[in-house]
Design a protein around this motif. Structure first.
Motif, short mmCIF file in Angstrom:
data_model
loop_
_atom_site.label_atom_id
_atom_site.label_comp_id
_atom_site.label_asym_id
_atom_site.label_seq_id
_atom_site.Cartn_x
_atom_site.Cartn_y
_atom_site.Cartn_z
N HIS A 142 58.43 40.25 121.63
CA HIS A 142 58.95 39.86 122.94
C HIS A 142 59.65 41.05 123.59
O HIS A 142 60.51 41.69 122.99
CB HIS A 142 59.92 38.69 122.78
CG HIS A 142 60.23 37.99 124.06
ND1 HIS A 142 61.19 38.43 124.95
CD2 HIS A 142 59.69 36.88 124.62
CE1 HIS A 142 61.23 37.62 125.99
NE2 HIS A 142 60.34 36.67 125.82
N LEU A 143 59.27 41.35 124.82
CA LEU A 143 59.86 42.48 125.52
C LEU A 143 61.37 42.27 125.68
O LEU A 143 61.81 41.24 126.18
CB LEU A 143 59.23 42.66 126.89
CG LEU A 143 57.73 43.03 126.92
CD1 LEU A 143 57.28 43.27 128.35
CD2 LEU A 143 57.45 44.25 126.06
N GLY A 144 62.12 43.25 125.24
CA GLY A 144 63.57 43.15 125.37
C GLY A 144 64.23 42.33 124.29
O GLY A 144 65.46 42.22 124.26
N GLY A 145 63.43 41.75 123.38
CA GLY A 145 64.02 40.95 122.32
C GLY A 145 64.74 41.83 121.31
O GLY A 145 64.33 42.98 121.04
N GLU A 146 65.80 41.31 120.73
CA GLU A 146 66.56 42.08 119.76
C GLU A 146 65.71 42.36 118.51
O GLU A 146 65.21 41.45 117.87
CB GLU A 146 67.82 41.31 119.36
CG GLU A 146 68.74 42.10 118.44
CD GLU A 146 70.01 41.33 118.12
OE1 GLU A 146 70.76 41.77 117.23
OE2 GLU A 146 70.25 40.29 118.77
N GLY A 147 65.55 43.64 118.20
CA GLY A 147 64.78 44.03 117.03
C GLY A 147 63.29 43.86 117.17
O GLY A 147 62.55 43.97 116.20
N SER A 148 62.79 43.62 118.40
CA SER A 148 61.36 43.40 118.59
C SER A 148 60.61 44.72 118.55
O SER A 148 61.15 45.78 118.85
CB SER A 148 61.09 42.69 119.92
OG SER A 148 61.51 43.48 121.00
N ALA A 208 54.05 37.98 131.64
CA ALA A 208 53.65 38.92 130.58
C ALA A 208 54.91 39.37 129.85
O ALA A 208 55.62 40.25 130.33
CB ALA A 208 52.91 40.11 131.19
N GLU A 209 55.18 38.77 128.69
CA GLU A 209 56.46 39.05 128.02
C GLU A 209 56.37 39.28 126.53
O GLU A 209 57.37 39.62 125.90
CB GLU A 209 57.44 37.91 128.32
CG GLU A 209 56.94 36.54 127.91
CD GLU A 209 57.88 35.41 128.38
OE1 GLU A 209 58.55 35.62 129.42
OE2 GLU A 209 57.94 34.37 127.71
N SER A 210 55.18 39.11 125.93
CA SER A 210 55.06 39.41 124.50
C SER A 210 53.59 39.65 124.18
O SER A 210 52.71 39.42 125.02
CB SER A 210 55.62 38.26 123.65
OG SER A 210 54.78 37.13 123.74
N LEU A 211 53.34 40.09 122.97
CA LEU A 211 51.96 40.23 122.51
C LEU A 211 51.37 38.83 122.33
O LEU A 211 51.98 37.98 121.67
CB LEU A 211 51.91 40.99 121.19
CG LEU A 211 50.54 41.05 120.49
CD1 LEU A 211 49.53 41.80 121.35
CD2 LEU A 211 50.66 41.71 119.12
N GLY A 241 46.97 41.33 123.78
CA GLY A 241 47.70 42.28 124.59
C GLY A 241 48.98 41.65 125.12
O GLY A 241 49.34 40.53 124.75
N LEU A 242 49.65 42.36 125.98
CA LEU A 242 50.88 41.86 126.58
C LEU A 242 50.54 40.74 127.55
O LEU A 242 49.81 40.94 128.51
CB LEU A 242 51.59 43.01 127.30
CG LEU A 242 52.93 42.68 127.94
CD1 LEU A 242 53.96 42.29 126.89
CD2 LEU A 242 53.42 43.86 128.76
N GLY A 243 51.08 39.54 127.29
CA GLY A 243 50.73 38.41 128.13
C GLY A 243 51.73 37.28 127.99
O GLY A 243 52.84 37.45 127.50
N ASP A 244 51.31 36.09 128.43
CA ASP A 244 52.17 34.91 128.45
C ASP A 244 51.97 34.12 127.17
O ASP A 244 50.88 33.58 126.93
CB ASP A 244 51.82 34.04 129.66
CG ASP A 244 52.87 32.99 129.97
OD1 ASP A 244 53.45 32.44 129.01
OD2 ASP A 244 53.11 32.71 131.16
N PRO A 245 53.00 34.01 126.31
CA PRO A 245 52.84 33.31 125.04
C PRO A 245 52.46 31.85 125.19
O PRO A 245 51.87 31.25 124.28
CB PRO A 245 54.20 33.47 124.36
CG PRO A 245 55.15 33.86 125.44
CD PRO A 245 54.34 34.60 126.46
N SER A 304 63.63 31.09 122.53
CA SER A 304 62.71 31.81 123.42
C SER A 304 61.95 30.88 124.36
O SER A 304 61.37 31.33 125.33
CB SER A 304 61.71 32.63 122.59
OG SER A 304 60.90 31.78 121.81
N ALA A 305 61.93 29.57 124.07
CA ALA A 305 61.16 28.65 124.90
C ALA A 305 62.03 27.92 125.93
O ALA A 305 61.55 27.05 126.63
CB ALA A 305 60.45 27.63 124.04
#
Length: 382
Positions: A142-148, A208-211, A241-245, A304-305
């Protein structure tokens, strides 16, 4: 495209086939074609790992293989491996010049779709593992997630918006490859204003926020082992790719609903609902499975949801979009618009139009206020 001899030479260069192993005269080395979108080979035998080799089948294949290789690089990040590594296939090599991707294979594994059809069972344990695995991948990237894990290159692994959202106004490339039955699906979608309105709205809310996997259907989940502890691995990250989970979650839900629809005997195209009670996979079992999958995903995803009702509603509506995509894909291999395909389109319409009722009656989920009691859900005639 590489010949088998050239393929073995390439694997030797990558030290994945022992130098002494030769194609001719070596009965222990087996090469099997298993083509799908690309030219694929399964390599088995003495002097080799058990390998799955993908080669791009067109001039654009080099870019496709490079993107998928970049996705596997992202998946190999220690933080992703720590959370979901046991459920991920390893990439053993990428040869850009040959447009080849070399992956590990799983002896004795079968895809989850085939497993359900063979056993006629829907073990909730597998659904729970799938939900937890997807959540782990999404959280770890997740973009910006802690430890991601950071993406190798956002541009390199950006996931395109699923093509189904463009179906009401298809591009020339889609029309050029469409079969006669595909064109009937397009006309059906275009004749129903709700499809265009809702698909446009959903696509405008794409985040678009995570793989994401991008093609997260049951056929792209391998299961292996025995008993209640059967294991899962996610495969075929070509559209990753980077997209919407939410799209990955919706794709799994849509895949389970399609399993139900195609298990209903439909002797009459005019009345596909006549034998709904005879479905090989009853809707009650589908609801239990999808509820377990979503509960497991949300339990692993934690915060996250949030906010949950809005997240669930959007995911349910994306499920409707995925069913249209599934109907279109099945239409590509048929000579007529069959009752199951029409039913998929009608179920998609019902989901997009009434997501709260669809969530409860089809997926066993609650989006907030419970809808009024209704009779057993039946697909309306298309």
């Amino acid at each position: 495209m590489l010949s088998e001899r050239e393929l073995v030479a390439l694997l030797r260069r990558h030290a994945l086939v022992a130098p002494a192993a030769a194609l001719e005269g070596d009965a222990d080395l087996r090469i099997t074609r298993v083509d799908r979108r690309n030219q694929n080979h399964r390599i088995q035998g003495a002097g080799a790992f058990d390998l799955f080799v993908k080669q791009g089948s067109s001039a654009g294949g080099a870019g496709t293989m490079a993107r998928e290789a970049a996705v596997y690089e992202w998946l190999a990040h220690p933080s992703v491996q720590a959370r979901a590594g046991q459920a991920l296939i390893r990439c053993l090599g990428h040869d850009a010049a040959a447009r080849v991707l070399i992956l590990e294979a799983l002896p004795g594994a079968e895809d989850l779709q085939a497993y359900h059809l063979r056993t006629r069972r829907l073990p909730v344990g597998l659904a729970a593992r799938l939900g937890a695995t997807l959540a782990a991948v999404h959280a770890a990237t997740h973009l910006g997630g802690e430890g991601s894990a950071r993406a190798p290159s956002v541009e390199e692994v950006h996931a395109a918006l699923p093509w189904v959202f463009r179906l009401p106004r298809p591009e020339i490339a889609i029309l050029r490859e469409a079969s006669a039955v595909n064109l009937k699906i397009i006309r059906l979608v275009q004749s129903t204003p709700l499809f265009a309105r809702e698909l446009t709205r959903i696509s405008s809310e794409w985040r678009a926020e995570s793989l994401i996997h991008g093609d997260m259907k049951l056929a792209n989940c391998l299961t292996y082992g025995a008993g209640p502890k059967r294991r899962l691995k996610l495969v075929d990250w070509e559209f990753g790719g980077l997209g919407d989970p939410r799209w990955d979650v919706a794709s799994v839900l849509g895949s389970y609903l399609a399993l139900w629809v195609f298990s209903i005997p439909m002797p009459s195209p005019e009345r596909p609902d006549l034998l709904i009670s005879e479905a090989q996979f009853p809707l009650a079992a589908i609801r239990s499975t999808t509820r377990t999958f979503v509960d497991s995903y949300l339990g692993a995803a934690r915060s996250s949801a949030a906010p949950l009702p809005a997240w669930l509603r959007a995911t349910v509506q994306m499920t409707g979009a995925h069913l249209i995509q599934t109907a279109y894909e099945h239409a590509a291999s048929t000579s007529e618009l069959t009752a199951p395909i029409l039913t998929l389109v009608q179920v998609a319409l019902n989901i997009l139009d009434r997501p709260e009722r669809a969530a409860t009656d089809l997926l066993g989920l609650e989006l907030g206020a419970r809808p009024p009691p209704s009779a057993a859900w039946e697909p309306a005639r298309a």
